[in-house]
Design a protein around this motif. Structure first.
Motif, PDB file in Angstrom:
ATOM      1  N   LEU A 162      36.441 -20.452  33.513  1.00 55.89           N
ATOM      2  CA  LEU A 162      36.832 -19.780  32.158  1.00 55.89           C
ATOM      3  C   LEU A 162      36.065 -18.276  32.397  1.00 55.89           C
ATOM      4  O   LEU A 162      36.448 -17.266  31.653  1.00 55.89           O
ATOM      5  CB  LEU A 162      36.204 -20.216  30.967  1.00 55.89           C
ATOM      6  CG  LEU A 162      37.139 -21.558  30.470  1.00 55.89           C
ATOM      7  CD1 LEU A 162      36.329 -21.854  29.519  1.00 55.89           C
ATOM      8  CD2 LEU A 162      38.615 -21.231  30.497  1.00 55.89           C
ATOM      9  N   MET A 163      34.951 -18.166  33.457  1.00 52.08           N
ATOM     10  CA  MET A 163      34.204 -16.934  33.496  1.00 52.08           C
ATOM     11  C   MET A 163      35.234 -15.788  34.338  1.00 52.08           C
ATOM     12  O   MET A 163      34.975 -14.703  34.457  1.00 52.08           O
ATOM     13  CB  MET A 163      33.113 -16.930  34.303  1.00 52.08           C
ATOM     14  CG  MET A 163      31.803 -17.829  33.728  1.00 52.08           C
ATOM     15  SD  MET A 163      30.440 -17.404  34.490  1.00 52.08           S
ATOM     16  CE  MET A 163      30.669 -18.590  36.022  1.00 52.08           C
ATOM     17  N   GLY A 164      36.285 -16.236  34.803  1.00 51.19           N
ATOM     18  CA  GLY A 164      37.273 -15.541  35.443  1.00 51.19           C
ATOM     19  C   GLY A 164      38.291 -14.959  34.514  1.00 51.19           C
ATOM     20  O   GLY A 164      39.089 -13.886  34.895  1.00 51.19           O
ATOM     21  N   VAL A 165      38.341 -15.282  33.373  1.00 54.17           N
ATOM     22  CA  VAL A 165      39.377 -14.592  32.404  1.00 54.17           C
ATOM     23  C   VAL A 165      39.140 -13.043  32.158  1.00 54.17           C
ATOM     24  O   VAL A 165      39.894 -12.259  32.253  1.00 54.17           O
ATOM     25  CB  VAL A 165      39.061 -15.169  30.900  1.00 54.17           C
ATOM     26  CG1 VAL A 165      40.076 -14.549  29.845  1.00 54.17           C
ATOM     27  CG2 VAL A 165      39.542 -16.637  30.921  1.00 54.17           C
ATOM     28  N   CYS A 166      37.934 -12.631  31.971  1.00 57.70           N
ATOM     29  CA  CYS A 166      37.633 -11.209  32.037  1.00 57.70           C
ATOM     30  C   CYS A 166      36.382 -10.891  32.138  1.00 57.70           C
ATOM     31  O   CYS A 166      35.349 -12.026  32.007  1.00 57.70           O
ATOM     32  CB  CYS A 166      38.140 -10.459  30.651  1.00 57.70           C
ATOM     33  SG  CYS A 166      37.530 -11.180  29.218  1.00 57.70           S
ATOM     34  N   ARG A 167      35.928  -9.804  32.219  1.00 57.60           N
ATOM     35  CA  ARG A 167      34.368  -9.212  32.263  1.00 57.60           C
ATOM     36  C   ARG A 167      33.510  -9.787  31.317  1.00 57.60           C
ATOM     37  O   ARG A 167      32.353 -10.177  30.953  1.00 57.60           O
ATOM     38  CB  ARG A 167      34.135  -7.616  32.284  1.00 57.60           C
ATOM     39  CG  ARG A 167      32.986  -7.401  32.611  1.00 57.60           C
ATOM     40  CD  ARG A 167      32.848  -5.927  32.963  1.00 57.60           C
ATOM     41  NE  ARG A 167      33.661  -5.677  34.048  1.00 57.60           N
ATOM     42  CZ  ARG A 167      33.854  -4.383  34.778  1.00 57.60           C
ATOM     43  NH1 ARG A 167      33.340  -3.275  33.988  1.00 57.60           N
ATOM     44  NH2 ARG A 167      34.708  -4.208  35.837  1.00 57.60           N
ATOM     45  N   LEU A 168      34.002  -9.669  29.829  1.00 58.51           N
ATOM     46  CA  LEU A 168      33.428 -10.268  28.613  1.00 58.51           C
ATOM     47  C   LEU A 168      32.993 -11.475  28.689  1.00 58.51           C
ATOM     48  O   LEU A 168      31.830 -11.852  28.604  1.00 58.51           O
ATOM     49  CB  LEU A 168      34.102  -9.698  27.373  1.00 58.51           C
ATOM     50  CG  LEU A 168      33.723 -10.327  26.076  1.00 58.51           C
ATOM     51  CD1 LEU A 168      32.197  -9.717  25.728  1.00 58.51           C
ATOM     52  CD2 LEU A 168      34.527  -9.907  24.819  1.00 58.51           C
ATOM     53  N   TRP A 169      34.111 -12.539  29.091  1.00 60.86           N
ATOM     54  CA  TRP A 169      33.920 -13.844  29.187  1.00 60.86           C
ATOM     55  C   TRP A 169      32.706 -14.400  30.110  1.00 60.86           C
ATOM     56  O   TRP A 169      31.868 -15.212  29.701  1.00 60.86           O
ATOM     57  CB  TRP A 169      35.332 -14.543  29.457  1.00 60.86           C
ATOM     58  CG  TRP A 169      36.101 -14.751  28.106  1.00 60.86           C
ATOM     59  CD1 TRP A 169      36.189 -13.686  27.364  1.00 60.86           C
ATOM     60  CD2 TRP A 169      36.808 -15.662  27.693  1.00 60.86           C
ATOM     61  NE1 TRP A 169      37.159 -14.093  26.403  1.00 60.86           N
ATOM     62  CE2 TRP A 169      37.613 -15.261  26.651  1.00 60.86           C
ATOM     63  CE3 TRP A 169      37.151 -17.007  28.538  1.00 60.86           C
ATOM     64  CZ2 TRP A 169      38.546 -16.101  25.994  1.00 60.86           C
ATOM     65  CZ3 TRP A 169      38.004 -17.701  27.688  1.00 60.86           C
ATOM     66  CH2 TRP A 169      38.636 -17.446  26.558  1.00 60.86           C
ATOM     67  N   ARG A 170      32.777 -13.512  31.305  1.00 62.05           N
ATOM     68  CA  ARG A 170      31.843 -13.753  32.331  1.00 62.05           C
ATOM     69  C   ARG A 170      30.477 -13.380  31.751  1.00 62.05           C
ATOM     70  O   ARG A 170      29.531 -14.198  31.767  1.00 62.05           O
ATOM     71  CB  ARG A 170      32.339 -13.098  33.455  1.00 62.05           C
ATOM     72  CG  ARG A 170      31.070 -13.088  34.601  1.00 62.05           C
ATOM     73  CD  ARG A 170      31.312 -12.244  35.772  1.00 62.05           C
ATOM     74  NE  ARG A 170      30.253 -12.178  36.983  1.00 62.05           N
ATOM     75  CZ  ARG A 170      30.190 -13.306  37.698  1.00 62.05           C
ATOM     76  NH1 ARG A 170      30.898 -14.127  37.611  1.00 62.05           N
ATOM     77  NH2 ARG A 170      29.055 -13.077  38.572  1.00 62.05           N
ATOM     78  N   THR A 171      30.357 -12.324  31.238  1.00 61.86           N
ATOM     79  CA  THR A 171      28.956 -11.880  30.515  1.00 61.86           C
ATOM     80  C   THR A 171      28.489 -12.676  29.513  1.00 61.86           C
ATOM     81  O   THR A 171      27.149 -13.088  29.310  1.00 61.86           O
ATOM     82  CB  THR A 171      29.009 -10.422  29.836  1.00 61.86           C
ATOM     83  OG1 THR A 171      29.387  -9.557  31.147  1.00 61.86           O
ATOM     84  CG2 THR A 171      27.993 -10.059  29.563  1.00 61.86           C
ATOM     85  N   VAL A 172      29.455 -13.154  28.603  1.00 63.16           N
ATOM     86  CA  VAL A 172      28.902 -14.270  27.517  1.00 63.16           C
ATOM     87  C   VAL A 172      28.467 -15.394  28.271  1.00 63.16           C
ATOM     88  O   VAL A 172      27.530 -16.170  27.845  1.00 63.16           O
ATOM     89  CB  VAL A 172      30.059 -14.197  26.478  1.00 63.16           C
ATOM     90  CG1 VAL A 172      29.534 -15.514  25.766  1.00 63.16           C
ATOM     91  CG2 VAL A 172      30.146 -13.285  25.751  1.00 63.16           C
ATOM     92  N   ALA A 173      29.134 -15.920  29.228  1.00 62.30           N
ATOM     93  CA  ALA A 173      28.814 -17.307  29.882  1.00 62.30           C
ATOM     94  C   ALA A 173      27.295 -17.186  30.610  1.00 62.30           C
ATOM     95  O   ALA A 173      26.631 -18.027  30.492  1.00 62.30           O
ATOM     96  CB  ALA A 173      29.845 -17.683  30.853  1.00 62.30           C
ATOM     97  N   LEU A 174      27.322 -16.089  31.492  1.00 58.86           N
ATOM     98  CA  LEU A 174      25.911 -15.747  31.976  1.00 58.86           C
ATOM     99  C   LEU A 174      24.628 -15.528  31.025  1.00 58.86           C
ATOM    100  O   LEU A 174      23.702 -16.016  31.359  1.00 58.86           O
ATOM    101  CB  LEU A 174      25.849 -14.492  32.920  1.00 58.86           C
ATOM    102  CG  LEU A 174      27.145 -14.516  34.097  1.00 58.86           C
ATOM    103  CD1 LEU A 174      27.115 -13.320  34.783  1.00 58.86           C
ATOM    104  CD2 LEU A 174      26.680 -15.736  34.881  1.00 58.86           C
ATOM    105  N   GLU A 175      25.089 -15.061  29.815  1.00 60.73           N
ATOM    106  CA  GLU A 175      23.876 -14.846  28.897  1.00 60.73           C
ATOM    107  C   GLU A 175      23.553 -15.836  27.981  1.00 60.73           C
ATOM    108  O   GLU A 175      23.151 -15.778  27.016  1.00 60.73           O
ATOM    109  CB  GLU A 175      24.202 -13.655  28.368  1.00 60.73           C
ATOM    110  CG  GLU A 175      23.941 -12.486  29.380  1.00 60.73           C
ATOM    111  CD  GLU A 175      24.358 -11.008  28.622  1.00 60.73           C
ATOM    112  OE1 GLU A 175      24.651 -10.948  27.399  1.00 60.73           O
ATOM    113  OE2 GLU A 175      24.049  -9.928  29.483  1.00 60.73           O
ATOM    114  N   THR A 176      24.472 -17.333  28.011  1.00 66.73           N
ATOM    115  CA  THR A 176      24.352 -18.198  27.125  1.00 66.73           C
ATOM    116  C   THR A 176      23.509 -19.405  27.708  1.00 66.73           C
ATOM    117  O   THR A 176      24.135 -20.259  28.467  1.00 66.73           O
ATOM    118  CB  THR A 176      25.652 -18.505  26.559  1.00 66.73           C
ATOM    119  OG1 THR A 176      26.470 -17.342  26.057  1.00 66.73           O
ATOM    120  CG2 THR A 176      25.459 -19.642  25.463  1.00 66.73           C
ATOM    121  N   PRO A 177      22.299 -19.582  27.503  1.00 66.31           N
ATOM    122  CA  PRO A 177      21.634 -20.838  27.899  1.00 66.31           C
ATOM    123  C   PRO A 177      22.127 -22.172  27.662  1.00 66.31           C
ATOM    124  O   PRO A 177      22.029 -22.955  28.623  1.00 66.31           O
ATOM    125  CB  PRO A 177      20.013 -20.409  27.345  1.00 66.31           C
ATOM    126  CG  PRO A 177      20.036 -19.039  26.964  1.00 66.31           C
ATOM    127  CD  PRO A 177      21.394 -18.584  26.692  1.00 66.31           C
TER     128      PRO A 177
END
Length: 503
Positions: A45-60
């Motif tokens: 799901l990180m490949g959907v868009c830049r926002l989704w990737r950022t949220v995933a990377l910053e959610t422990p």
């Protein structure tokens, strides 16, 4: 203003990531290695868009449950992404260097909540025990499996310090080939306890001291002990039986010498809602083989009330494999299993099968059984008297299924017989008067069979017993053809008669 997919609040996006994961595997599921959790199923799901990737990377939260395969790349990444959040580590294979792995996780031991490591050698287990000077303040679940080609001596087991000071939050414990402190302080906190071929720390506790610790474990929901009870001192003649209650227990699995299991059941009351599996490993020489399944239970099985609730039982007696009884209760999956096996190749079980069947009948007195299934091997033909003693115990029986060892005549002769007078009544009663369905498989067809079966069915009819609603006899192709030619007479006493081929 309408909300589009790229303007969803971060809280909603995290929920989408979490829901994308597969359902969690049931906690405490028994097995020989950790279950794969698919913890990173959300990663695409990180490949959907830049926002989704950022949220995933910053959610422990998304990185806390970690499946570790043959390399530690994902583990190293997840340790960074989780920041200070707790970790759940599921190892599925051993990384190249255990020392390097320990160096990687040691700085984060204080936040490890679950630690599961697959079957390892005792050498690796010893290395893991070297970190025992550390404190695990949030560790809730510890499961360590051992795989050794040869059974090690108890002296080679690895000692584990499980004191509350070092493991204050521990509630789920599975260990193999370990030496454990058998104390109330250590064990009374646990909800799940599985010890497989472990040994209590010396001095070896007496059986009374062993029971003292069990009595303190009031929070236990699942208890599994294999080759552990017999490593405590045996009960002495001066030990009186107790009635220990474990109010939250849902599942009990004991695997040990039959007398050790019987002593446990004699002292611990097992509520009828508990799923019970008792696995006895008798010595080849001794009277435990002769006692059969009764060797697993005390003389009075009042501490095991699930016996009285059974409505269906499957008995499997083989020449050389496990001997097993499985009990069934409506709307519950297999609440009782009794099994016997030997740790060496042994082909002499067949000589004890008659005793096992009749002793099961004694064990099951007052059980209102509806269905009985008995599975024997082709050469294992039982006498008419054995079947009479078995059937006499179950007057409420409605469904009988048997692989009788070849010839069904002995079964039919028993079904047309009478029970022996009892202490409370001098009257003999016809056996299985409520039987409605009879099935037998893998049968031979001797010429005398049809005549003797017909005599037995006529005798039941003469006693006023209602006709059987269904009889299914399975032969080889030639036997089925011969029986079909004679089906007319039998149909007078059976509503539906099926003599199809089983091959």
């Amino acid at each position: 203003m309408a909300i589009t997919i790229d303007t969803l609040p971060n809280e909603i996006l995290v929920k989408i990531f979490v829901l994308h994961q597969p359902p969690r595997i049931k906690d405490h599921d028994r097995g020989t290695k950790p279950e794969w959790r698919d913890a990173c199923a959300w990663a695409p799901l990180m490949g959907v868009c830049r926002l989704w990737r950022t949220v995933a990377l910053e959610t422990p939260l998304l990185w806390q449950v970690i499946d570790v395969g043959k390399n530690t790349n994902w583990l190293e990444l997840a340790i960074v992404r989780t920041r200070d959040a707790v970790l759940e580590l599921y190892f599925h294979s051993h990384p190249t260097g255990v020392e390097a792995l320990l160096m990687l996780i040691m700085p984060h031991i204080h936040r490890v909540r679950k630690l599961l490591i697959p079957p390892m050698s005792l050498v690796y287990l010893s290395l893991l025990s070297s970190i025992q000077n550390e404190t695990f303040p949030v560790l809730d679940e510890l499961r360590l499996w051992v795989d050794e080609p040869q059974e090690p001596r108890v002296a080679e087991y690895v000692p584990f310090d499980l004191s509350p000071r070092r493991f204050p939050a521990l509630h789920i414990l599975h260990l193999q080939k370990a030496v454990v402190p058998w104390t109330a302080a250590t064990m009374s906190r646990l909800r799940y306890l599985s010890l497989n071929s472990c040994s209590p720390l010396e001095p070896i506790p007496s059986f009374r001291q062993f029971l003292d610790v069990i009595e303190a474990c009031t929070e236990l929901e699942e208890l599994e002990l294999h080759h552990f009870i017999s490593r405590c001192a045996s009960p002495s003649l001066h030990d009186s039986t107790r009635t220990i209650r474990l109010p939250k227990l849902r599942e009990l699995v004991l695997g040990d010498a039959p007398d050790s299991i019987a002593h446990f059941i004699a002292n611990v009351y097992i509520q009828e809602t508990v799923t019970v599996r008792l696995e006895g490993w008798p010595a080849i020489i001794g009277d435990e083989l002769q006692q059969g399944f009764q060797s697993l239970l005390p003389r009075h099985a009042s501490h095991l009330p699930v016996l009285r609730t059974l409505t269906e039982v499957w008995i499997t007696l083989t020449i050389e494999d496990d001997q097993e009884i499985i009990g069934v209760v409506p709307r519950r999956s297999l609440p009782l299993t009794l099994s016997l096996s030997t740790k060496v190749d042994y082909t002499g079980w067949w000589s004890y099968h008659s005793t096992m069947l009749t002793e099961f009948a004694i064990l099951s007195q007052d059980v209102r059984l509806q269905t009985l299934k008995v599975f024997l091997e082709p050469i294992n033909i039982q006498s008419v008297q054995t079947w009479i003693e078995l059937f006499a115990a179950f007057p409420t029986l409605r469904h009988l299924e048997i692989d009788p060892g070849g010839d069904p005549v002995h079964v039919f002769m028993a079904l047309s017989s009478f029970s022996a007078p009892t202490e409370g009544s001098q009257l003999s009663r016809p056996l299985c008067p409520n039987l409605r369905r009879l099935e037998m498989d893998y049968l031979e067809f001797p010429e005398r069979q049809h005549r003797l079966m017909l005599i037995a069915l006529r005798k039941r009819a003469a006693l006023g017993i209602p006709k059987l609603e269904y009889v299914g006899l399975r032969y080889n192709e030639d036997g089925a053809r011969k029986m079909r030619a004679l089906v007319g007479d039998i149909s007078d006493y059976v509503t539906v008669f099926d003599c199809s081929s089983s091959l």
